[in-house]
Design a protein around this motif. Structure first.
Motif, PDB file in Angstrom:
ATOM      1  N   ARG A  73       0.837  -1.206   0.000  1.00 42.24           N
ATOM      2  CA  ARG A  73       0.000   0.000   0.000  1.00 42.24           C
ATOM      3  C   ARG A  73       0.876   1.261   0.000  1.00 42.24           C
ATOM      4  N   ASP A  74       1.922   1.260   0.825  1.00 43.94           N
ATOM      5  CA  ASP A  74       2.840   2.397   0.864  1.00 43.94           C
ATOM      6  C   ASP A  74       3.554   2.575  -0.477  1.00 43.94           C
ATOM      7  N   ALA A  75       3.946   1.476  -1.103  1.00 42.52           N
ATOM      8  CA  ALA A  75       4.612   1.548  -2.404  1.00 42.52           C
ATOM      9  C   ALA A  75       3.674   2.140  -3.461  1.00 42.52           C
ATOM     10  N   GLU A  76       2.407   1.755  -3.434  1.00 44.10           N
ATOM     11  CA  GLU A  76       1.434   2.304  -4.385  1.00 44.10           C
ATOM     12  C   GLU A  76       1.253   3.797  -4.156  1.00 44.10           C
ATOM     13  N   ARG A  77       1.129   4.206  -2.903  1.00 48.65           N
ATOM     14  CA  ARG A  77       1.016   5.634  -2.579  1.00 48.65           C
ATOM     15  C   ARG A  77       2.238   6.384  -3.114  1.00 48.65           C
ATOM     16  N   SER A  78       3.417   5.817  -2.886  1.00 47.17           N
ATOM     17  CA  SER A  78       4.648   6.462  -3.343  1.00 47.17           C
ATOM     18  C   SER A  78       4.679   6.591  -4.862  1.00 47.17           C
ATOM     19  N   ARG A  79       4.197   5.579  -5.567  1.00 45.73           N
ATOM     20  CA  ARG A  79       4.140   5.656  -7.043  1.00 45.73           C
ATOM     21  C   ARG A  79       3.233   6.799  -7.483  1.00 45.73           C
ATOM     22  N   VAL A  80       2.086   6.943  -6.842  1.00 41.35           N
ATOM     23  CA  VAL A  80       1.146   8.019  -7.181  1.00 41.35           C
ATOM     24  C   VAL A  80       1.792   9.377  -6.913  1.00 41.35           C
ATOM     25  N   PHE A  81       2.394   9.540  -5.744  1.00 39.40           N
ATOM     26  CA  PHE A  81       3.003  10.827  -5.392  1.00 39.40           C
ATOM     27  C   PHE A  81       4.180  11.155  -6.311  1.00 39.40           C
ATOM     28  N   SER A  82       4.990  10.154  -6.630  1.00 36.75           N
ATOM     29  CA  SER A  82       6.116  10.382  -7.538  1.00 36.75           C
ATOM     30  C   SER A  82       5.634  10.822  -8.909  1.00 36.75           C
ATOM     31  N   ALA A  83       4.554  10.208  -9.380  1.00 39.10           N
ATOM     32  CA  ALA A  83       4.001  10.588 -10.680  1.00 39.10           C
ATOM     33  C   ALA A  83       3.509  12.035 -10.682  1.00 39.10           C
ATOM     34  N   LEU A  84       3.160  12.549  -9.501  1.00 38.61           N
ATOM     35  CA  LEU A  84       2.726  13.941  -9.381  1.00 38.61           C
ATOM     36  C   LEU A  84       3.902  14.895  -9.191  1.00 38.61           C
ATOM     37  N   GLY A  85       5.123  14.343  -9.126  1.00 38.03           N
ATOM     38  CA  GLY A  85       6.312  15.171  -8.992  1.00 38.03           C
ATOM     39  C   GLY A  85       6.825  15.344  -7.575  1.00 38.03           C
ATOM     40  N   PHE A  86       6.246  14.625  -6.610  1.00 34.43           N
ATOM     41  CA  PHE A  86       6.676  14.726  -5.225  1.00 34.43           C
ATOM     42  C   PHE A  86       7.837  13.776  -4.946  1.00 34.43           C
ATOM     43  N   HIS A  87       8.684  14.185  -4.039  1.00 27.60           N
ATOM     44  CA  HIS A  87       9.706  13.307  -3.464  1.00 27.60           C
ATOM     45  C   HIS A  87       9.136  12.843  -2.127  1.00 27.60           C
ATOM     46  N   ILE A  88       9.313  11.575  -1.788  1.00 25.08           N
ATOM     47  CA  ILE A  88       8.746  11.021  -0.565  1.00 25.08           C
ATOM     48  C   ILE A  88       9.878  10.525   0.328  1.00 25.08           C
ATOM     49  N   VAL A  89       9.826  10.912   1.593  1.00 29.04           N
ATOM     50  CA  VAL A  89      10.747  10.347   2.574  1.00 29.04           C
ATOM     51  C   VAL A  89       9.918   9.702   3.670  1.00 29.04           C
ATOM     52  N   ARG A  90      10.420   8.587   4.156  1.00 30.02           N
ATOM     53  CA  ARG A  90       9.744   7.863   5.221  1.00 30.02           C
ATOM     54  C   ARG A  90      10.679   7.800   6.421  1.00 30.02           C
ATOM     55  N   VAL A  91      10.116   8.096   7.571  1.00 27.65           N
ATOM     56  CA  VAL A  91      10.851   7.967   8.825  1.00 27.65           C
ATOM     57  C   VAL A  91       9.994   7.133   9.766  1.00 27.65           C
ATOM     58  N   THR A  92      10.643   6.471  10.688  1.00 30.36           N
ATOM     59  CA  THR A  92       9.890   5.664  11.649  1.00 30.36           C
ATOM     60  C   THR A  92       9.604   6.497  12.897  1.00 30.36           C
ATOM     61  N   ASN A  93       8.638   6.029  13.661  1.00 27.71           N
ATOM     62  CA  ASN A  93       8.367   6.654  14.946  1.00 27.71           C
ATOM     63  C   ASN A  93       9.642   6.715  15.780  1.00 27.71           C
ATOM     64  N   MET A  94      10.397   5.625  15.784  1.00 28.72           N
ATOM     65  CA  MET A  94      11.628   5.569  16.578  1.00 28.72           C
ATOM     66  C   MET A  94      12.642   6.601  16.097  1.00 28.72           C
ATOM     67  N   ASP A  95      12.738   6.828  14.786  1.00 28.45           N
ATOM     68  CA  ASP A  95      13.620   7.879  14.271  1.00 28.45           C
ATOM     69  C   ASP A  95      13.260   9.224  14.894  1.00 28.45           C
ATOM     70  N   VAL A  96      11.976   9.527  14.933  1.00 28.71           N
ATOM     71  CA  VAL A  96      11.511  10.805  15.474  1.00 28.71           C
ATOM     72  C   VAL A  96      11.803  10.883  16.966  1.00 28.71           C
ATOM     73  N   TYR A  97      11.515   9.818  17.695  1.00 26.95           N
ATOM     74  CA  TYR A  97      11.724   9.818  19.152  1.00 26.95           C
ATOM     75  C   TYR A  97      13.210   9.893  19.521  1.00 26.95           C
ATOM     76  N   GLU A  98      14.031   9.129  18.819  1.00 26.65           N
ATOM     77  CA  GLU A  98      15.419   8.969  19.233  1.00 26.65           C
ATOM     78  C   GLU A  98      16.410   9.865  18.508  1.00 26.65           C
ATOM     79  N   ASN A  99      16.029  10.393  17.341  1.00 24.50           N
ATOM     80  CA  ASN A  99      16.988  11.168  16.556  1.00 24.50           C
ATOM     81  C   ASN A  99      16.276  12.279  15.778  1.00 24.50           C
ATOM     82  N   LEU A 100      15.509  13.098  16.463  1.00 23.48           N
ATOM     83  CA  LEU A 100      14.764  14.161  15.789  1.00 23.48           C
ATOM     84  C   LEU A 100      15.695  15.101  15.032  1.00 23.48           C
ATOM     85  N   ASP A 101      16.834  15.455  15.620  1.00 24.17           N
ATOM     86  CA  ASP A 101      17.769  16.345  14.924  1.00 24.17           C
ATOM     87  C   ASP A 101      18.242  15.725  13.616  1.00 24.17           C
TER      88      ASP A 101
END
Length: 114
Positions: A73-101
């Motif tokens: 599902r995430d891959a399909e969303r990314s394909r749609v957004f890329s086709a619209l010209g968006f760049h997509i980055v994914r971060v995990t909850n743990m990334d945000v909690y442990e390494n926000l900077d």
């Protein structure tokens, strides 16, 4: 379209703690002057965060995004957004909690490639 606006409003009202933490760092043009929106509808989907000027979507993924069905599902969303010209980055909850900077630095570098 109104349906997705209602969904987005609902998601904003019950954001995860990781989303709230990242939003606090992004809102009000706090990251290098970029304007971000949270829980914003785009082409039949609602994205966690987006800067329309920078054409960047940020998705904050929890544990549920590790199942094969969610990954597809995430891959399909990314394909749609890329086709619209968006760049997509994914971060995990743990990334945000442990390494926000580090997350903010990665977003900044993505928006301003050297």
């Amino acid at each position: 379209m109104e349906r997705f606006r209602k969904i987005a409003r609902n998601l904003r009202a019950r954001q995860t703690s990781a989303e709230a933490k990242l939003w606090h760092a992004l809102r009000g043009r706090r990251l290098a002057g970029w304007k971000f929106r949270r829980q914003h509808p785009i082409n039949g989907f609602v994205v966690d965060f987006v800067t329309l000027d920078g054409m960047l979507i940020i998705e904050v993924d929890g544990a549920t995004h590790s199942t094969p069905a969610e990954m597809e599902r995430d891959a399909e969303r990314s394909r749609v957004f890329s086709a619209l010209g968006f760049h997509i980055v994914r971060v995990t909850n743990m990334d945000v909690y442990e390494n926000l900077d580090g997350v903010l630095d990665m977003i900044d570098r993505t928006l301003r490639p050297s």
